[in-house]
Scaffold this active site. Structure first.
Site, short mmCIF file in Angstrom:
data_model
loop_
_atom_site.label_atom_id
_atom_site.label_comp_id
_atom_site.label_asym_id
_atom_site.label_seq_id
_atom_site.Cartn_x
_atom_site.Cartn_y
_atom_site.Cartn_z
N LYS A 118 -33.62 -24.14 11.52
CA LYS A 118 -32.27 -24.31 12.11
C LYS A 118 -32.36 -24.71 13.58
O LYS A 118 -31.50 -25.44 14.08
CB LYS A 118 -31.45 -23.01 11.95
CG LYS A 118 -31.07 -22.67 10.52
CD LYS A 118 -30.23 -23.74 9.85
CE LYS A 118 -29.64 -23.26 8.53
NZ LYS A 118 -29.07 -24.37 7.74
N TYR A 160 -35.21 -13.87 8.65
CA TYR A 160 -34.73 -15.26 8.63
C TYR A 160 -35.89 -16.22 8.86
O TYR A 160 -35.90 -17.35 8.37
CB TYR A 160 -33.60 -15.45 9.65
CG TYR A 160 -32.71 -16.63 9.33
CD1 TYR A 160 -32.01 -16.69 8.12
CD2 TYR A 160 -32.56 -17.67 10.21
CE1 TYR A 160 -31.20 -17.76 7.81
CE2 TYR A 160 -31.74 -18.75 9.92
CZ TYR A 160 -31.06 -18.80 8.71
OH TYR A 160 -30.26 -19.87 8.42
N GLY A 172 -24.51 -30.82 -0.76
CA GLY A 172 -24.94 -29.42 -0.79
C GLY A 172 -23.99 -28.50 -1.53
O GLY A 172 -23.97 -27.29 -1.30
N ILE A 208 -27.05 -28.16 3.53
CA ILE A 208 -28.27 -28.07 2.73
C ILE A 208 -29.33 -27.28 3.46
O ILE A 208 -29.59 -27.52 4.65
CB ILE A 208 -28.79 -29.50 2.45
CG1 ILE A 208 -27.82 -30.23 1.51
CG2 ILE A 208 -30.20 -29.47 1.87
CD1 ILE A 208 -28.13 -31.69 1.32
P1 NAD Z 1 -25.45 -22.80 -1.11
O1 NAD Z 1 -26.58 -22.26 -1.89
O2 NAD Z 1 -24.13 -22.86 -1.75
O3 NAD Z 1 -25.81 -24.25 -0.53
C1 NAD Z 1 -27.11 -24.65 -0.21
C2 NAD Z 1 -27.28 -25.99 -0.85
O4 NAD Z 1 -28.53 -26.60 -0.50
C3 NAD Z 1 -27.28 -25.89 -2.39
O5 NAD Z 1 -26.26 -26.72 -2.90
C4 NAD Z 1 -28.65 -26.43 -2.78
O6 NAD Z 1 -28.66 -27.10 -4.01
C5 NAD Z 1 -28.91 -27.37 -1.62
N1 NAD Z 1 -30.30 -27.80 -1.59
C6 NAD Z 1 -31.43 -27.04 -1.53
N2 NAD Z 1 -32.52 -27.82 -1.60
C7 NAD Z 1 -32.07 -29.11 -1.71
C8 NAD Z 1 -32.69 -30.37 -1.84
N3 NAD Z 1 -34.03 -30.48 -1.88
N4 NAD Z 1 -31.92 -31.47 -1.91
C9 NAD Z 1 -30.57 -31.39 -1.88
N5 NAD Z 1 -29.91 -30.22 -1.76
C10 NAD Z 1 -30.66 -29.10 -1.69
O7 NAD Z 1 -25.39 -21.89 0.20
P2 NAD Z 1 -24.58 -22.04 1.58
O8 NAD Z 1 -24.72 -20.72 2.23
O9 NAD Z 1 -23.23 -22.61 1.34
O10 NAD Z 1 -25.48 -23.07 2.39
C11 NAD Z 1 -24.97 -24.26 2.97
C12 NAD Z 1 -25.48 -24.38 4.40
O11 NAD Z 1 -24.86 -23.37 5.19
C13 NAD Z 1 -26.97 -24.19 4.56
O12 NAD Z 1 -27.47 -25.09 5.53
C14 NAD Z 1 -27.06 -22.76 5.08
O13 NAD Z 1 -28.24 -22.53 5.81
C15 NAD Z 1 -25.84 -22.76 5.97
N6 NAD Z 1 -25.39 -21.44 6.42
C16 NAD Z 1 -25.13 -20.47 5.51
C17 NAD Z 1 -24.71 -19.21 5.95
C18 NAD Z 1 -24.45 -18.10 4.97
O14 NAD Z 1 -24.44 -16.95 5.37
N7 NAD Z 1 -24.21 -18.40 3.71
C19 NAD Z 1 -24.56 -18.97 7.32
C20 NAD Z 1 -24.83 -19.99 8.22
C21 NAD Z 1 -25.26 -21.22 7.76
#
Ligand code: NAD
Length: 263
Positions: free
Chosen positions: A163, A156, A14, A93
Site C-alpha cells: 500500500k 498487515y 475488483g 484490487i
Molecule cells: P474484495 O475481496 O471484495 O476485493 C478485492 C478484489 O481484488 C477481489 O475482487 C479480488 O478478486 C481482486 N483481486 C485479487 N487478485 C487479483 C488479480 N490477480 N487480478 C485481478 N483482481 C484481483 O475486498 P475489498 O476489501 O473490497 O478490497 C478492495 C480494495 O480495498 C483492496 O485494495 C483493499 O486492500 C482495499 N481496502 C480494503 C479495506 C477493508 O477493510 N476491506 C480497507 C482499506 C482498503
C-alpha cells in the site's frame, strides 16, 4: 445528490461480491448516473459478479487477472470497442498470501513479497497506462489504500508495504498524467469486513477496537466509502490529484490496538 456522473463512463476493477468496496463505489456511481463496466480477478467469481453487474445494467463484465498484461490489454480493447472513450477507472484490487498476513513481517518470503507488490501495487501502473489513451477528455483514476501504508499495524505486513508503494504510485502517476487532465487519487478506507480483509490475522479485533475508539465511534461502512469516491470521480474533485484521503471516521489520528489476537 443526483446526476453527478450523468453521461460518464467508468470501469470498476475488483468486484468480488456485494461486500466489495468496488460494489459500494459502483452503486454510488450508478445512482449518480454513470454507465459502468466491471472486471473481476478469478473465473470462480463470475457467478457472483454477473448478477450484481446486471443490477446496474453494466455494459461489460470481463475477467481480468491483473498479473497478466494480455488480460489488461484485452479488457481495455473491449472498453474501447464498446465506448471509444473512458471517464474513470476504480482500482479496488489487492492480494497477499494468507501466510504473509499473520506473524511478523520479518518472515515475508521473496515470492510472497513479489506477488503482493505485483497484484496490489504494480497493477495500478499497468491499468493506468492502458486507461490513459482512452481518457481523451481527461479522466479520473481512483484506488483504495489502508492505514498500514503509513503505520505498522499488526499482521498487515507485506500488504502495508504494497500500500505504501501504491500510494507513492498515486503521486507519480498524478504527476505524469496531470498535463493530460487525468487525475489519480486514492481513498484510505477504515476497516470493513470483505473477502480480502477476512484474510488478515486478527481483523475482527481491529474492527471492534476501531468501532470503540475511532473519533466517530462506529465502524466505517461500505456506503460512506462509495459516497466519498464520488468526490474524486466527479467534477467536484476536479482540482484534486495525487491525494490519498482517509475515509475512516478519524481512525488514523488515534493510533492502533496494542495487541491483536489471531482470530
Ligand atoms: P474484495 O475481496 O471484495 O476485493 C478485492 C478484489 O481484488 C477481489 O475482487 C479480488 O478478486 C481482486 N483481486 C485479487 N487478485 C487479483 C488479480 N490477480 N487480478 C485481478 N483482481 C484481483 O475486498 P475489498 O476489501 O473490497 O478490497 C478492495 C480494495 O480495498 C483492496 O485494495 C483493499 O486492500 C482495499 N481496502 C480494503 C479495506 C477493508 O477493510 N476491506 C480497507 C482499506 C482498503
Amino acid at each position: 445528490m443526483s446526476g453527478l456522473l450523468e453521461g460518464r463512463r467508468g470501469l470498476i476493477m475488483g468486484l468480488a461480491n456485494e461486500r466489495s468496496l468496488a460494489w459500494a463505489i459502483a452503486r454510488a456511481a450508478h445512482r449518480e448516473g454513470a454507465e459502468l463496466a466491471f472486471s473481476y480477478g478469478l473465473p470462480a467469481l463470475e457467478k457472483r459478479v454477473q448478477p450484481l453487474a446486471d443490477q446496474v445494467d453494466a455494459a461489460i463484465v470481463r475477467l481480468c487477472d491483473v498479473q497478466s498484461d494480455e488480460d489488461i490489454e484485452r479488457l481495455f480493447a473491449e472498453v474501447e470497442g464498446a465506448w471509444g472513450t473512458l471517464d474513470f477507472v476504480v482500482h479496488a484490487i489487492a492480494f497477499a498470501n494468507r501466510d504473509e498476513l499473520k506473524g511478523p513481517y520479518l518472515d515475508t518470503s521473496r515470492e510472497g513479497f513479489r506477488l503482493a507488490l505485483d497484484i496490489s501495487a504494480y497493477s495500478l501502473v499497468a491499468v493506468v497506462r492502458a486507461a490513459a489513451p482512452l481518457m481523451t477528455g481527461g479522466g479520473s483514476i481512483l484506488t483504495l489504500s489502508y492505514l498500514g501504508a503509513e503505520r505498522t499495524l499488526p499482521h498487515y505486513n507485506v500488504m502495508g508495504v504494497a500500500k505504501a508503494a501504491l500510494e507513492a504510485s498515486v503521486r507519480y502517476l498524478a504527476a505524469d498524467l496531470g498535463p493530460q487532465g487525468i487525475r489519480v487519487n486514492g481513498i484510505s478506507a477504515g476497516p470493513v469486513r470483505t473477502l480480502a480483509s477476512a484474510g488478515i490475522g486478527g481483523f475482527r479485533t481491529v474492527l471492534d477496537w476501531y468501532a470503540e475508539n475511532a473519533p466517530l465511534r462506529r465502524a466505517t461502512t461500505q456506503g460512506e466509502v462509495g459516497d466519498a469516491a464520488l468526490l474524486f470521480l466527479s467534477d467536484w474533485g476536479r482540482g484534486i490529484t495525487g491525494e490519498v484521503l482517509y475515509v475512516d471516521g478519524g481512525y488514523h489520528i488515534v493510533g492502533v490496538p496494542p495487541t491483536v489476537r489471531e482470530d
